[in-house]
Design a protein around this motif. Structure first.
Motif, PDB file in Angstrom:
ATOM      1  N   ALA A 199       0.876  -1.168   0.000  1.00  0.00           N
ATOM      2  CA  ALA A 199       0.000   0.000   0.000  1.00  0.00           C
ATOM      3  C   ALA A 199       0.911   1.215   0.000  1.00  0.00           C
ATOM      4  CB  ALA A 199      -0.931   0.000   1.205  1.00  0.00           C
ATOM      5  N   LEU A 200       0.968   1.909  -1.136  1.00  0.00           N
ATOM      6  CA  LEU A 200       1.931   2.982  -1.330  1.00  0.00           C
ATOM      7  C   LEU A 200       1.213   4.318  -1.389  1.00  0.00           C
ATOM      8  CD1 LEU A 200       4.016   1.204  -4.126  1.00  0.00           C
ATOM      9  CD2 LEU A 200       4.317   1.065  -1.640  1.00  0.00           C
ATOM     10  N   GLN A 201       1.975   5.397  -1.323  1.00  0.00           N
ATOM     11  CA  GLN A 201       1.404   6.733  -1.382  1.00  0.00           C
ATOM     12  C   GLN A 201       2.233   7.606  -2.298  1.00  0.00           C
ATOM     13  OE1 GLN A 201       2.624   9.692   1.795  1.00  0.00           O
ATOM     14  NE2 GLN A 201       2.564   7.827   3.050  1.00  0.00           N
ATOM     15  N   GLY A 202       1.649   8.776  -2.624  1.00  0.00           N
ATOM     16  CA  GLY A 202       2.360   9.725  -3.469  1.00  0.00           C
ATOM     17  C   GLY A 202       2.522   9.204  -4.884  1.00  0.00           C
ATOM     18  N   THR A 203       3.593   9.614  -5.530  1.00  0.00           N
ATOM     19  CA  THR A 203       3.905   9.157  -6.875  1.00  0.00           C
ATOM     20  C   THR A 203       5.245   8.430  -6.845  1.00  0.00           C
ATOM     21  OG1 THR A 203       2.738  11.041  -7.845  1.00  0.00           O
ATOM     22  CG2 THR A 203       4.266   9.862  -9.271  1.00  0.00           C
ATOM     23  N   PRO A 204       5.217   7.116  -6.733  1.00  0.00           N
ATOM     24  CA  PRO A 204       6.474   6.355  -6.761  1.00  0.00           C
ATOM     25  C   PRO A 204       7.178   6.543  -8.101  1.00  0.00           C
ATOM     26  CG  PRO A 204       4.639   5.012  -5.976  1.00  0.00           C
ATOM     27  CD  PRO A 204       4.055   6.259  -6.572  1.00  0.00           C
ATOM     28  N   ASN A 205       8.390   6.074  -8.179  1.00  0.00           N
ATOM     29  CA  ASN A 205       9.132   6.175  -9.427  1.00  0.00           C
ATOM     30  C   ASN A 205       9.934   4.907  -9.647  1.00  0.00           C
ATOM     31  OD1 ASN A 205      10.195   7.337 -11.816  1.00  0.00           O
ATOM     32  ND2 ASN A 205      10.139   9.351 -10.843  1.00  0.00           N
ATOM     33  N   ALA A 206      10.242   4.619 -10.899  1.00  0.00           N
ATOM     34  CA  ALA A 206      11.004   3.425 -11.247  1.00  0.00           C
ATOM     35  C   ALA A 206      12.060   3.782 -12.275  1.00  0.00           C
ATOM     36  CB  ALA A 206      10.080   2.338 -11.796  1.00  0.00           C
ATOM     37  N   VAL A 207      13.226   3.190 -12.145  1.00  0.00           N
ATOM     38  CA  VAL A 207      14.295   3.347 -13.125  1.00  0.00           C
ATOM     39  C   VAL A 207      14.869   1.969 -13.424  1.00  0.00           C
ATOM     40  CG1 VAL A 207      14.915   5.698 -12.486  1.00  0.00           C
ATOM     41  CG2 VAL A 207      15.987   3.775 -11.314  1.00  0.00           C
ATOM     42  N   TYR A 208      15.486   1.855 -14.586  1.00  0.00           N
ATOM     43  CA  TYR A 208      16.097   0.577 -14.949  1.00  0.00           C
ATOM     44  C   TYR A 208      17.610   0.660 -14.809  1.00  0.00           C
ATOM     45  CZ  TYR A 208      17.075  -3.821 -17.236  1.00  0.00           C
ATOM     46  OH  TYR A 208      17.499  -5.104 -17.484  1.00  0.00           O
ATOM     47  N   ASP A 209      18.184  -0.241 -14.026  1.00  0.00           N
ATOM     48  CA  ASP A 209      19.624  -0.320 -13.799  1.00  0.00           C
ATOM     49  C   ASP A 209      20.219  -1.217 -14.876  1.00  0.00           C
ATOM     50  OD1 ASP A 209      22.204  -0.744 -12.978  1.00  0.00           O
ATOM     51  OD2 ASP A 209      21.691  -1.572 -11.016  1.00  0.00           O
ATOM     52  N   LEU A 258      23.654   3.977  -4.087  1.00  0.00           N
ATOM     53  CA  LEU A 258      23.023   4.563  -5.251  1.00  0.00           C
ATOM     54  C   LEU A 258      23.462   5.996  -5.540  1.00  0.00           C
ATOM     55  CD1 LEU A 258      19.364   3.312  -4.694  1.00  0.00           C
ATOM     56  CD2 LEU A 258      21.161   2.250  -6.067  1.00  0.00           C
ATOM     57  N   GLN A 259      24.061   6.658  -4.560  1.00  0.00           N
ATOM     58  CA  GLN A 259      24.394   8.071  -4.720  1.00  0.00           C
ATOM     59  C   GLN A 259      25.246   8.306  -5.965  1.00  0.00           C
ATOM     60  OE1 GLN A 259      23.333  10.654  -3.211  1.00  0.00           O
ATOM     61  NE2 GLN A 259      24.657  12.190  -4.121  1.00  0.00           N
ATOM     62  N   GLY A 260      24.736   9.152  -6.868  1.00  0.00           N
ATOM     63  CA  GLY A 260      25.481   9.545  -8.056  1.00  0.00           C
ATOM     64  C   GLY A 260      25.527   8.510  -9.149  1.00  0.00           C
ATOM     65  N   ARG A 261      24.938   7.357  -8.931  1.00  0.00           N
ATOM     66  CA  ARG A 261      24.981   6.301  -9.953  1.00  0.00           C
ATOM     67  C   ARG A 261      23.930   6.572 -11.021  1.00  0.00           C
ATOM     68  NH1 ARG A 261      24.592  -0.145  -8.533  1.00  0.00           N
ATOM     69  NH2 ARG A 261      24.801  -0.966 -10.648  1.00  0.00           N
ATOM     70  N   ARG A 262      24.250   6.222 -12.260  1.00  0.00           N
ATOM     71  CA  ARG A 262      23.343   6.494 -13.363  1.00  0.00           C
ATOM     72  C   ARG A 262      22.632   5.212 -13.767  1.00  0.00           C
ATOM     73  NH1 ARG A 262      23.843  11.477 -15.215  1.00  0.00           N
ATOM     74  NH2 ARG A 262      22.591  11.017 -17.029  1.00  0.00           N
ATOM     75  N   PHE A 263      21.326   5.374 -14.067  1.00  0.00           N
ATOM     76  CA  PHE A 263      20.493   4.248 -14.469  1.00  0.00           C
ATOM     77  C   PHE A 263      19.803   4.608 -15.773  1.00  0.00           C
ATOM     78  CE2 PHE A 263      20.921   4.086  -9.928  1.00  0.00           C
ATOM     79  CZ  PHE A 263      21.148   2.747  -9.675  1.00  0.00           C
ATOM     80  N   GLY A 264      20.361   4.115 -16.867  1.00  0.00           N
ATOM     81  CA  GLY A 264      19.735   4.379 -18.154  1.00  0.00           C
ATOM     82  C   GLY A 264      19.557   5.865 -18.427  1.00  0.00           C
ATOM     83  N   GLY A 265      20.543   6.682 -18.066  1.00  0.00           N
ATOM     84  CA  GLY A 265      20.468   8.108 -18.319  1.00  0.00           C
ATOM     85  C   GLY A 265      19.882   8.908 -17.178  1.00  0.00           C
ATOM     86  N   VAL A 266      19.472   8.242 -16.095  1.00  0.00           N
ATOM     87  CA  VAL A 266      18.914   8.942 -14.936  1.00  0.00           C
ATOM     88  C   VAL A 266      19.903   8.840 -13.793  1.00  0.00           C
ATOM     89  CG1 VAL A 266      17.044   8.964 -13.257  1.00  0.00           C
ATOM     90  CG2 VAL A 266      16.557   8.444 -15.653  1.00  0.00           C
ATOM     91  N   GLN A 267      20.214   9.970 -13.177  1.00  0.00           N
ATOM     92  CA  GLN A 267      21.125   9.970 -12.046  1.00  0.00           C
ATOM     93  C   GLN A 267      20.342  10.214 -10.759  1.00  0.00           C
ATOM     94  OE1 GLN A 267      24.139  12.991 -12.026  1.00  0.00           O
ATOM     95  NE2 GLN A 267      25.488  11.779 -10.758  1.00  0.00           N
TER      96      GLN A 267
END
Length: 317
Positions: free
Chosen positions: A242-252, A295-304
């Motif tokens: 049960a989540l709230q707000g707007t979660p986000n997903a990135v691909y590593d 995860l700090q500063g790591r890039r995931f498919g163009g997302v940092q």
């Protein structure tokens, strides 16, 4: 790589399309006798591993007879169906329920038409027919059919890989035939709205996955293997979340995993969950502060990923 804006636009369009389909299907449902696809599937499964002799003439090629029998158990009018695969092809054409593989999401109870030796194309009538038992959350299909190695068996894979297992790699999967009178599937409570949808793209597997929060903050997702031309049915990732707000997903890309960042509805705590199979299953939630260093500063498919005050992670676009 598809942009976040593109993915959200696709999500909005998909929701509008789903809404239109649901409304138009009500009229069709009222006009046609209801077919119970669950009875089709359960009837087929009741014969799993049998030789079929108790329900059909197993001294002939009986795949079509088996599929016809299962359809009949679900209330389908099988008057025009016979002992050949061609009768299923003709049924689909006559009733407007033939579906080419591209752009169609198969449903349980659909007939699957396979090409094979002597009958490699739709025009030739097809060589084998089985039934869709289930459509799995990873996009694969579980097929169940008669006279597969002389018995009723199940095969799981993409339509093309099932074709290879049953008829050989030199043939093509031809298409699906739906029985007449199937009610429209109920609207999913996890179909997201455009302002709560987000996506991740796997550039290796070329899989686009859209996520969204449905009722109760439950996470739903759908995926496309063909650049958005067609999408799987919406599925729930985990009924306990049960989540709230707007979660986000990135691909590593390096880790070959989808990372989901979300807040729990109870305490608002930030957590991270990983999936290595494009959302089919997820790891246990890890508190956000425990993965900051990783995860700090790591890039995931163009997302940092950037660390903000209050131990909150956000994608840095």
């Amino acid at each position: 790589m598809p942009s976040s804006r593109l993915l959200r636009s696709i999500a909005a369009a998909a929701c509008l399309a789903l809404s239109g389909l649901t409304l138009s299907a009500v009229t069709a449902q009222q006009a046609a006798a209801a077919t119970d696809t669950s009875k089709i599937v359960s009837a087929a499964r009741s014969q799993l591993n049998s030789d079929g002799c108790g329900i059909v003439d197993c001294n002939v090629e009986w795949c079509a007879e088996f599929s016809k029998w299962a359809w009949q158990q679900g209330g389908v009018d099988v008057t025009t169906l016979g002992a050949t695969v061609t009768t299923f092809v003709n049924y689909g054409d006559a009733n407007g329920t033939w579906h080419d593989p591209s752009g169609y999401t198969p449903q349980p109870g659909d007939a699957m038409i396979f090409g094979g030796a002597g009958f490699p194309t739709k025009a030739s009538g097809g060589a084998h027919v089985g039934l869709v038992e289930s459509v799995n959350s990873n996009g694969t299909i579980t097929e169940i059919g008669g006279n597969q190695g002389g018995r009723v068996t199940e095969v799981t894979g993409t339509a093309a890989s099932i074709e290879t297992q049953l008829e050989g790699s030199s043939y093509s999967f031809l298409g699906y035939v739906s029985p007449v009178g199937v009610p429209a599937p109920p609207a999913s409570t996890n179909v997201p709205t455009s302002d709560s949808s987000w996506g991740a793209y796997d550039p290796v597997g070329k899989v686009m996955t859209l996520f969204g929060l449905g009722s109760g903050g439950h996470l739903g997702f759908t995926r496309s293997l063909n650049g958005g031309a067609s999408w799987s049915n919406w599925a729930e990732a985990n009924g306990y979340w049960a989540l709230q707000g707007t979660p986000n997903a990135v691909y590593d890309v390096d880790g070959k995993a989808t990372l989901l960042f979300a807040r729990g509805s109870a305490d608002g705590a930030m957590g991270v969950s990983r999936s290595t199979n494009n959302g089919v299953s997820w790891s246990n939630w890890t508190p956000g502060e425990l993965v900051l260093d990783e995860l700090q500063g790591r890039r995931f498919g163009g997302v940092q990923l950037q660390h903000e005050e209050g131990h909150r992670l956000r994608p840095g676009w």
